[in-house]
Enzyme design. Structure first.
Site, mmCIF file in Angstrom:
data_model
loop_
_atom_site.group_PDB
_atom_site.id
_atom_site.type_symbol
_atom_site.label_atom_id
_atom_site.label_comp_id
_atom_site.label_asym_id
_atom_site.label_seq_id
_atom_site.Cartn_x
_atom_site.Cartn_y
_atom_site.Cartn_z
ATOM 1 N N LYS A 1 0.883 -1.181 0.000
ATOM 2 C CA LYS A 1 0.000 0.000 0.000
ATOM 3 C C LYS A 1 0.911 1.217 0.000
ATOM 4 C CE LYS A 1 -1.931 2.987 1.991
ATOM 5 N NZ LYS A 1 -1.675 4.406 1.598
ATOM 6 N N GLU B 1 9.435 1.556 11.103
ATOM 7 C CA GLU B 1 10.475 2.584 10.929
ATOM 8 C C GLU B 1 9.758 3.922 10.968
ATOM 9 O OE1 GLU B 1 12.804 1.758 7.442
ATOM 10 O OE2 GLU B 1 13.495 -0.136 8.241
ATOM 11 N N CYS C 1 13.783 10.902 7.422
ATOM 12 C CA CYS C 1 13.640 10.429 8.802
ATOM 13 C C CYS C 1 14.953 10.575 9.572
ATOM 14 C CB CYS C 1 13.173 8.985 8.812
ATOM 15 S SG CYS C 1 14.249 7.889 7.893
ATOM 16 N N GLU D 1 8.927 16.498 15.491
ATOM 17 C CA GLU D 1 9.448 16.270 14.137
ATOM 18 C C GLU D 1 8.738 17.209 13.165
ATOM 19 O OE1 GLU D 1 8.375 12.677 11.935
ATOM 20 O OE2 GLU D 1 10.468 12.431 11.362
#
Ligand code: NAD
Length: 505
Positions: free
Chosen positions: A191, A266, A300, A397
């Site tokens: 997906k 992750e 990331c 973040e």
């Protein structure tokens, strides 16, 4: 490198069929619209123009894809290793052949600068080659003999797995997750992120052209709460490998609870780059700038917090401001561009909202701090100074080209600030004091740490985070640990004593 005009012309040719046919799902080797007939549009962040329509898959499409993956599993699991290896290498060959197409489409779909995306396609091929070569040994185990038994271990693929990927470097990340799954002998339902669907479909097409049997790799496009959720809840899907935001990881864990899904996450990061006074400051500056402003800061492992020792803070920051102001912002297909537009208007709003947050918290915007133009999702590379470790700009973040500078006096203080966030993905330490580097990295809470270096990926090493940054590791043999089950088999070596119940004395 070709010019912007050349690249735009080539992109137009590559997007021809995507524009007319749209991005369809791929289930059991066949292209299909969503069962509901619904579509959504993929839009370029460069100018808001529609790239194509995309099938908006839901639970019914996921069910069909999971069934196809289940049906294809036994034959794929039992394929001789040499054949699996050469098939995966053929996929890598074709990725290399179509690297320019992949790079141009990825840049246009995501806004990531072509200078980085051209390498992303080749990194994708490298991922396939790396796991292709490891496939023949994936099932190997150990012999652990006891006095009475010859114990052996072996690994078997877990079954059909679901892979859910984000939009920041979608092509490379898809290969990073899918290549080891296939090499392990699993079948896949992928997906892709709804904001960047184009290259996921190119990748699956490449795999089928290379001879991958139908059903081994299925792609269902759609939204997270819809197609994504259905995938995580499906009982035929044995594991979910997910890359994305930490809070989505929590949701997936809840959604997968009823079917006891194995999960690999992750997730996000707020990674520190810690610069001590004794470091090679020229190299530290290059690395700090590269790790936050490359890939639009939508990365990331970006070094989004700069912890700099007080004695050098003023000069280092002044040099940093100069560099940040000189970063070339532009069209992502222009080879000179270093920072392109952010992925989407919602993300642009999120990133720019931190400019107000910074000022409200009492920090200073030393560079950037504004949107550029009205049409695309462009934002000026930004630097916050005068920040404290407890501010939101130092804790959350932001996932854009935005760096927060926090000064420190002592090593202990640096460690406390570095560890004082919810995340723990990566860390970068700059010092020429070996003992300090050993001490500091031992206590730094991060899954991956680089000393006197930017992030240089080496595929055999473990990739992943601690705390809210993830669960599990990819890379080397760690990927196989996730996609495979360990099995122990004990063979009796003789006639050892078996306890005898119900036997008359
Ligand atoms: P996201 O979590 O919003 O979406 C990622 C994927 O999850 C998309 O495909 C989305 O459709 C799907 N999804 C959303 N809700 C879902 C649900 N309830 N159930 C199942 N699937 C669902 O993340 P994003 O905004 O696309 O990506 C940015 C994030 O990814 C950042 O936090 C970044 O740090 C992280 N990231 C981490 C790594 C890493 O290796 N640690 C790498 C790249 C990106």
């Amino acid at each position: 490198m070709t010019s912007l005009q050349d690249s735009l012309g080539r992109l137009d040719a590559y997007l021809g069929s995507v524009r007319t046919d749209g991005v369809l799902n791929l289930i059991g080797g066949k292209s299909s619209e969503a069962a509901s007939g619904a579509v959504f549009q993929s839009v370029s962040p460069v100018d808001g123009s529609v790239i194509c329509e995309v099938a908006k898959g839901g639970a019914e499409d996921i069910d069909a894809a999971a069934k196809a993956a289940k049906e294809a599993f036994p034959a794929w699991r039992d394929l001789p290793n040499a054949e699996r290896r050469s098939l995966l290498h053929r996929i890598a060959d074709r990725i290399e052949e179509r690297a320019e197409e992949i790079a141009l489409c990825e840049s246009w779909d995501t806004g990531q600068a072509i200078r980085f995306m051209s390498k992303a396609a080749l990194r994708g091929a490298e991922n396939f080659r790396f796991f292709a070569d490891r496939a023949p040994a994936a099932r190997d185990g150990q012999m652990l003999p006891s006095w009475t038994l010859m114990n052996i271990t072996t690994r078997v693929p877990i079954g059909p797995v679901g892979i859910i990927t984000p939009w920041n470097t979608p092509f490379m990340l898809s290969t990073w997750k899918i290549a080891p799954a296939l090499a392990a002998g699993c079948t896949v339902v992928h997906k892709p992120a709804e904001l960047s669907p184009v290259t996921a479909r190119i990748l699956a097409d490449i795999a089928h052209e290379a001879g991958l049997p139908p059903g081994v790799w299925n792609v269902v496009n759609g939204y997270g709460e819809d197609a994504g959720r259905a995938l995580t809840e499906h009982s035929d899907i044995k594991a979910i490998a997910f890359v994305g935001e930490s809070r989505t990881g929590s949701a997936i864990m809840r959604q997968g609870a009823d079917t006891l899904k194995r999960v690999h996450f992750e997730l996000g990061g707020k990674n520190p780059v810690v610069v001590f006074e004794d470091a090679d400051l020229d190299r530290a500056l290059d690395a700090a700038v590269f790790m936050i402003y490359s890939l639009n800061g939508e990365r990331c492992t970006s070094s989004s917090r700069l912890l700099v020792q007080s004695g050098i803070a003023e000069e280092f920051t002044a040099r940093l401001v100069e560099r940040v102001n000189a970063i070339r912002i532009g069209h992502p297909l222009d080879p000179a561009t270093e920072v392109g537009p952010l992925i989407h208007w919602d993300h642009l709003r999120k990133v720019t909202s931190y400019f107000d947050v910074a000022l409200q918290e009492g920090a200073t915007i030393a560079a950037g701090g504004e949107r550029i133009g009205e049409q695309g999702c462009y934002v000026r590379p930004t630097l916050f100074t005068g920040a404290r470790a407890d501010m939101r700009i130092a804790q959350e973040e932001i996932f854009g080209p935005v760096l927060t500078v926090i000064p420190f006096d002592t090593e202990e203080e640096a460690l406390e600030i570095a560890n004082g966030v919810a995340f723990g993905l990566a860390g970068y330490v700059w010092t020429n004091d070996l003992t300090r580097a050993l001490r500091f990295t031992d206590r730094l809470e991060a899954g991956m740490i680089w000393v006197n270096s930017e992030n240089v990926r080496h595929l055999p090493t473990p990739f992943g985070g601690v705390k809210a940054s993830g669960i599990g590791r990819d890379g080397g043999d760690w990927s196989f640990e996730f996609y495979m089950e360990q099995k122990h088999i004990g063979f009796a070596l003789g006639k050892h004593h078996i306890p005898q119940l119900g036997k008359p004395h």
